[in-house]
Write a protein that holds these residues in place. Structure first.
Motif, PDB file in Angstrom:
ATOM      1  N   GLY A   1       1.583   0.530 -14.375  1.00 41.30           N
ATOM      2  CA  GLY A   1       2.015  -0.578 -13.532  1.00 41.30           C
ATOM      3  C   GLY A   1       1.801  -0.383 -12.052  1.00 41.30           C
ATOM      4  O   GLY A   1       2.076  -1.298 -11.269  1.00 41.30           O
ATOM      5  N   GLY A   2       1.319   0.791 -11.635  1.00 37.04           N
ATOM      6  CA  GLY A   2       0.978   0.980 -10.238  1.00 37.04           C
ATOM      7  C   GLY A   2       1.670   2.119  -9.527  1.00 37.04           C
ATOM      8  O   GLY A   2       1.404   2.351  -8.339  1.00 37.04           O
ATOM      9  N   PHE A   3       2.563   2.847 -10.196  1.00 35.76           N
ATOM     10  CA  PHE A   3       3.196   3.994  -9.548  1.00 35.76           C
ATOM     11  C   PHE A   3       2.169   5.098  -9.342  1.00 35.76           C
ATOM     12  O   PHE A   3       1.187   5.210 -10.087  1.00 35.76           O
ATOM     13  CB  PHE A   3       4.364   4.501 -10.391  1.00 35.76           C
ATOM     14  N   ALA A   4       2.411   5.924  -8.324  1.00 34.89           N
ATOM     15  CA  ALA A   4       1.425   6.943  -7.953  1.00 34.89           C
ATOM     16  C   ALA A   4       1.718   8.309  -8.552  1.00 34.89           C
ATOM     17  O   ALA A   4       0.800   9.123  -8.722  1.00 34.89           O
ATOM     18  CB  ALA A   4       1.346   7.063  -6.430  1.00 34.89           C
ATOM     19  N   SER A   5       2.986   8.584  -8.876  1.00 38.87           N
ATOM     20  CA  SER A   5       3.354   9.921  -9.327  1.00 38.87           C
ATOM     21  C   SER A   5       4.683   9.871 -10.057  1.00 38.87           C
ATOM     22  O   SER A   5       5.350   8.828 -10.105  1.00 38.87           O
ATOM     23  CB  SER A   5       3.437  10.894  -8.144  1.00 38.87           C
ATOM     24  N   THR A   6       5.076  11.003 -10.619  1.00 31.75           N
ATOM     25  CA  THR A   6       6.338  11.102 -11.348  1.00 31.75           C
ATOM     26  C   THR A   6       7.002  12.434 -11.045  1.00 31.75           C
ATOM     27  O   THR A   6       6.327  13.415 -10.686  1.00 31.75           O
ATOM     28  CB  THR A   6       6.116  10.971 -12.864  1.00 31.75           C
ATOM     29  N   SER A   7       8.311  12.472 -11.208  1.00 32.75           N
ATOM     30  CA  SER A   7       9.029  13.740 -11.078  1.00 32.75           C
ATOM     31  C   SER A   7       9.112  14.469 -12.420  1.00 32.75           C
ATOM     32  O   SER A   7       9.513  15.629 -12.472  1.00 32.75           O
ATOM     33  CB  SER A   7      10.453  13.472 -10.564  1.00 32.75           C
ATOM     34  N   ASP A   8       8.721  13.792 -13.507  1.00 33.56           N
ATOM     35  CA  ASP A   8       8.894  14.312 -14.860  1.00 33.56           C
ATOM     36  C   ASP A   8       7.708  15.195 -15.253  1.00 33.56           C
ATOM     37  O   ASP A   8       6.587  14.712 -15.438  1.00 33.56           O
ATOM     38  CB  ASP A   8       9.027  13.132 -15.833  1.00 33.56           C
ATOM     39  N   LEU A   9       7.947  16.482 -15.402  1.00 26.72           N
ATOM     40  CA  LEU A   9       6.871  17.408 -15.729  1.00 26.72           C
ATOM     41  C   LEU A   9       6.289  17.178 -17.111  1.00 26.72           C
ATOM     42  O   LEU A   9       5.100  17.403 -17.339  1.00 26.72           O
ATOM     43  CB  LEU A   9       7.360  18.850 -15.593  1.00 26.72           C
TER      44      LEU A   9
ATOM     45  N   GLN B   1       0.812  -1.218   0.000  1.00 29.97           N
ATOM     46  CA  GLN B   1       0.000   0.000   0.000  1.00 29.97           C
ATOM     47  C   GLN B   1       0.848   1.271   0.000  1.00 29.97           C
ATOM     48  O   GLN B   1       0.304   2.379  -0.022  1.00 29.97           O
ATOM     49  CB  GLN B   1      -0.930   0.012   1.208  1.00 29.97           C
ATOM     50  N   ARG B   2       2.153   1.137   0.067  1.00 29.71           N
ATOM     51  CA  ARG B   2       3.015   2.317   0.083  1.00 29.71           C
ATOM     52  C   ARG B   2       3.187   2.875  -1.324  1.00 29.71           C
ATOM     53  O   ARG B   2       3.458   2.130  -2.264  1.00 29.71           O
ATOM     54  CB  ARG B   2       4.381   1.962   0.670  1.00 29.71           C
ATOM     55  N   PRO B   3       3.035   4.169  -1.519  1.00 38.84           N
ATOM     56  CA  PRO B   3       3.115   4.741  -2.863  1.00 38.84           C
ATOM     57  C   PRO B   3       4.528   4.750  -3.423  1.00 38.84           C
ATOM     58  O   PRO B   3       5.518   4.812  -2.679  1.00 38.84           O
ATOM     59  CB  PRO B   3       2.590   6.168  -2.677  1.00 38.84           C
ATOM     60  N   LEU B   4       4.606   4.709  -4.751  1.00 36.64           N
ATOM     61  CA  LEU B   4       5.869   4.729  -5.484  1.00 36.64           C
ATOM     62  C   LEU B   4       5.934   5.982  -6.342  1.00 36.64           C
ATOM     63  O   LEU B   4       4.955   6.364  -6.986  1.00 36.64           O
ATOM     64  CB  LEU B   4       5.985   3.505  -6.383  1.00 36.64           C
ATOM     65  N   ILE B   5       7.109   6.609  -6.365  1.00 36.15           N
ATOM     66  CA  ILE B   5       7.341   7.809  -7.169  1.00 36.15           C
ATOM     67  C   ILE B   5       8.313   7.449  -8.288  1.00 36.15           C
ATOM     68  O   ILE B   5       9.395   6.901  -8.021  1.00 36.15           O
ATOM     69  CB  ILE B   5       7.949   8.940  -6.321  1.00 36.15           C
ATOM     70  N   GLU B   6       7.953   7.738  -9.529  1.00 36.18           N
ATOM     71  CA  GLU B   6       8.848   7.501 -10.663  1.00 36.18           C
ATOM     72  C   GLU B   6       9.811   8.668 -10.769  1.00 36.18           C
ATOM     73  O   GLU B   6       9.392   9.822 -10.891  1.00 36.18           O
ATOM     74  CB  GLU B   6       8.021   7.348 -11.939  1.00 36.18           C
ATOM     75  N   MET B   7      11.128   8.361 -10.744  1.00 33.72           N
ATOM     76  CA  MET B   7      12.142   9.427 -10.731  1.00 33.72           C
ATOM     77  C   MET B   7      13.279   9.142 -11.712  1.00 33.72           C
ATOM     78  O   MET B   7      14.430   9.483 -11.458  1.00 33.72           O
ATOM     79  CB  MET B   7      12.719   9.557  -9.303  1.00 33.72           C
ATOM     80  N   GLY B   8      12.976   8.511 -12.851  1.00 42.35           N
ATOM     81  CA  GLY B   8      14.043   8.038 -13.726  1.00 42.35           C
ATOM     82  C   GLY B   8      14.372   8.880 -14.931  1.00 42.35           C
ATOM     83  O   GLY B   8      15.127   8.446 -15.804  1.00 42.35           O
ATOM     84  N   ALA B   9      13.838  10.093 -15.025  1.00 43.19           N
ATOM     85  CA  ALA B   9      14.020  10.888 -16.244  1.00 43.19           C
ATOM     86  C   ALA B   9      15.488  11.103 -16.598  1.00 43.19           C
ATOM     87  O   ALA B   9      15.861  11.090 -17.774  1.00 43.19           O
ATOM     88  CB  ALA B   9      13.314  12.233 -16.098  1.00 43.19           C
ATOM     89  N   ARG B  10      16.335  11.295 -15.598  1.00 46.46           N
ATOM     90  CA  ARG B  10      17.745  11.583 -15.865  1.00 46.46           C
ATOM     91  C   ARG B  10      18.553  10.349 -16.221  1.00 46.46           C
ATOM     92  O   ARG B  10      19.757  10.442 -16.466  1.00 46.46           O
ATOM     93  CB  ARG B  10      18.362  12.266 -14.645  1.00 46.46           C
ATOM     94  N   ARG B  11      17.920   9.192 -16.215  1.00 44.41           N
ATOM     95  CA  ARG B  11      18.632   7.938 -16.476  1.00 44.41           C
ATOM     96  C   ARG B  11      18.326   7.348 -17.846  1.00 44.41           C
ATOM     97  O   ARG B  11      18.742   6.233 -18.146  1.00 44.41           O
ATOM     98  CB  ARG B  11      18.285   6.904 -15.401  1.00 44.41           C
ATOM     99  N   THR B  12      17.592   8.081 -18.676  1.00 47.34           N
ATOM    100  CA  THR B  12      17.245   7.546 -19.994  1.00 47.34           C
ATOM    101  C   THR B  12      17.046   8.700 -20.971  1.00 47.34           C
ATOM    102  O   THR B  12      17.143   9.876 -20.593  1.00 47.34           O
ATOM    103  CB  THR B  12      15.976   6.666 -19.887  1.00 47.34           C
ATOM    104  N   HIS B  13      16.779   8.368 -22.232  1.00 48.50           N
ATOM    105  CA  HIS B  13      16.509   9.367 -23.257  1.00 48.50           C
ATOM    106  C   HIS B  13      15.315  10.219 -22.836  1.00 48.50           C
ATOM    107  O   HIS B  13      14.365   9.724 -22.222  1.00 48.50           O
ATOM    108  CB  HIS B  13      16.220   8.653 -24.575  1.00 48.50           C
TER     109      HIS B  13
END
Length: 449
Positions: free
Chosen positions: A185-193, A159-171
């Protein structure tokens, strides 16, 4: 309502050159041979799941629909093909008016799939269908790989939320697609605007170590952030000494401090120490967010830790070791002639080395056990058995060239959660194993369809 996938808020350029050259040279040869207009059926499937994975996740369908709509050979694209002498003039003339006018069926986005599952079926003339091979595979292979990794991570996180933070690691464009797939896939948010802008995914972010290092003292950095973002912000506490930073953070923000983030060290040990310290300082409602090269195994190892959320980057956007699903796009049936009434004939590649395929236009259904849990993926040609008629998986996505099945991304995300919950419990095990459902084949007796 989430309006993602109901129309991008940005201009999408032509996707016609997101293809391999041999798609166009095949088209030229087929036009000259008089076979280009033969009715054809192509299917997307994978022969096997990535090593050790129990299920795959269908993702990228909405992006495929956008790509098909924007598959247009405009003047600039045609000029490029002419200058490079890629194809001849009659082929260029044919391409100038290209519009996909066929039908596309597929597993709904967010569904799971298994070896042999006909994830997508593209029907129309050979000419118009063959051109879409590369762009469809490019999208589905990437997005489904990310979504599968995200699904494993979200299952491990509970039940713990996941934040996607991978923008700087790919194209930079892959990062946007990865954010979308992670949300499926179930992530709750992203850092990528850009992902937030295009797909209406919730965005989050506060500060990095650079902001702390900018200031003469850590307290000054914390004060500046609280003054700007409020007491409910998240303060990064591992630039110097964690215990000192946590104490300073609570002194600056008070017990109303929203969260602290830990980005290094033994996360299990540090999380326990930080939780104890926060409680002793009266900040019992302050949450703990952990980052630092997490994958599904690291997330699972922190299940007993006092962690409230996870931030995941590199391992997510690289598919946690499996950056592709190895999906293929194969011709499985074609008409005997260009006559629209000509029957379809099953065709299949016959070769050694595990690259054979099964001919025929296929359906797919999922058989359930007496408790309503999935027990088999059934794939067949011809008539669907009566007992599976209401369990069919493919839905119509494009009809006569028109998109008919766009969905908000939240609907897709909810579907995946529900479908995953309907799999056997072993599907969520992180240990290596075979696909959680066997694929059973039902063959049509007749030679044509």
């Amino acid at each position: 309502m989430n309006t993602a996938d109901l129309g991008l808020p940005v201009d999408v350029p032509s996707t016609a050159l997101f293809t391999d050259q041999y798609e166009l040279t095949m088209l030229q040869a087929a036009l000259k041979a008089g076979t280009a207009e033969r009715r054809s059926v192509f299917e997307v499937f994978t022969r096997r799941l990535p090593d050790g994975r129990r299920y795959g996740v269908v993702a990228g369908t909405g992006r495929v629909l956008d790509a098909v709509e924007n598959f247009r050979f405009d003047a600039g694209v045609l000029a490029f093909l002419r200058e490079r002498d890629i194809v001849d003039e009659p082929t260029l003339e044919w391409l100038a008016s290209y519009r996909f006018s066929g039908d596309i069926w597929g597993y709904p986005e967010g569904e799971v799939y298994f070896p042999g599952s006909p994830v997508m079926r593209v029907e129309g003339s050979f000419a118009e269908c063959v051109l879409l091979e590369t762009v469809i595979l490019s999208i589905l292979n990437h997005d489904s790989a990310i979504a599968a990794a995200a699904s494993r991570m979200s299952s491990a996180a509970g039940q713990r939320p996941l934040i996607e933070m991978g923008a700087r690691r790919t194209h930079e464009l892959s990062a946007v697609a990865a954010s979308r797939a992670a949300y499926v896939g179930g992530f709750a948010s992203t850092s990528d605007l850009a992902a937030g802008f295009r797909y209406n995914i919730p965005t989050v972010g506060t500060s990095a170590h650079a902001f702390t290092l900018l200031h003469d003292h850590e307290r000054d950095a914390f004060q500046a952030q609280v003054d700007s973002l409020g007491r409910n912000t998240t303060l990064l506490v591992d630039t110097y000494d964690v215990a000192t930073a946590v104490r300073t953070a609570v002194e600056v923000a008070g017990p109303e401090l929203g969260a602290v983030r830990i980005d290094s060290g033994d996360l299990l040990l540090v999380a326990h120490r930080v939780r104890q310290q926060l409680d002793e300082l009266g900040a019992r409602d302050t949450k703990i967010i952990v980052t630092s090269d997490l994958d599904e195994y690291a997330i699972a190892s922190l299940a007993a830790a006092p962690v409230d959320a996870y931030g995941v980057g590199t391992q997510l956007v690289t598919g946690s070791g499996h950056p592709t699903c190895s999906m293929v796009y194969k011709l499985v049936a074609r008409a005997e002639s260009a006559d629209p009434r000509a029957p379809l004939v099953p065709v299949a590649k016959k070769s050694s080395g595990g690259k054979t395929s099964i001919g025929g236009r296929k359906w797919a259904a999922r058989r359930l056990d007496e408790d309503g849990i999935a027990e088999a993926e059934v794939v067949g040609t011809g008539a669907v058995p009566a007992e599976l008629a209401d369990r069919q998986l493919l839905v119509e996505l494009v009809k006569g060239g028109d998109v008919v099945a766009r969905e908000p991304l939240d609907v897709v995300r909810d579907r995946h959660r529900a479908v995953r919950d309907g799999l056997p419990l072993s599907a969520t095990q992180l240990s290596r194993g075979e696909p959680v459902l066997p694929t059973e084949y039902v063959h049509e007796r007749s030679g044509s369809q």
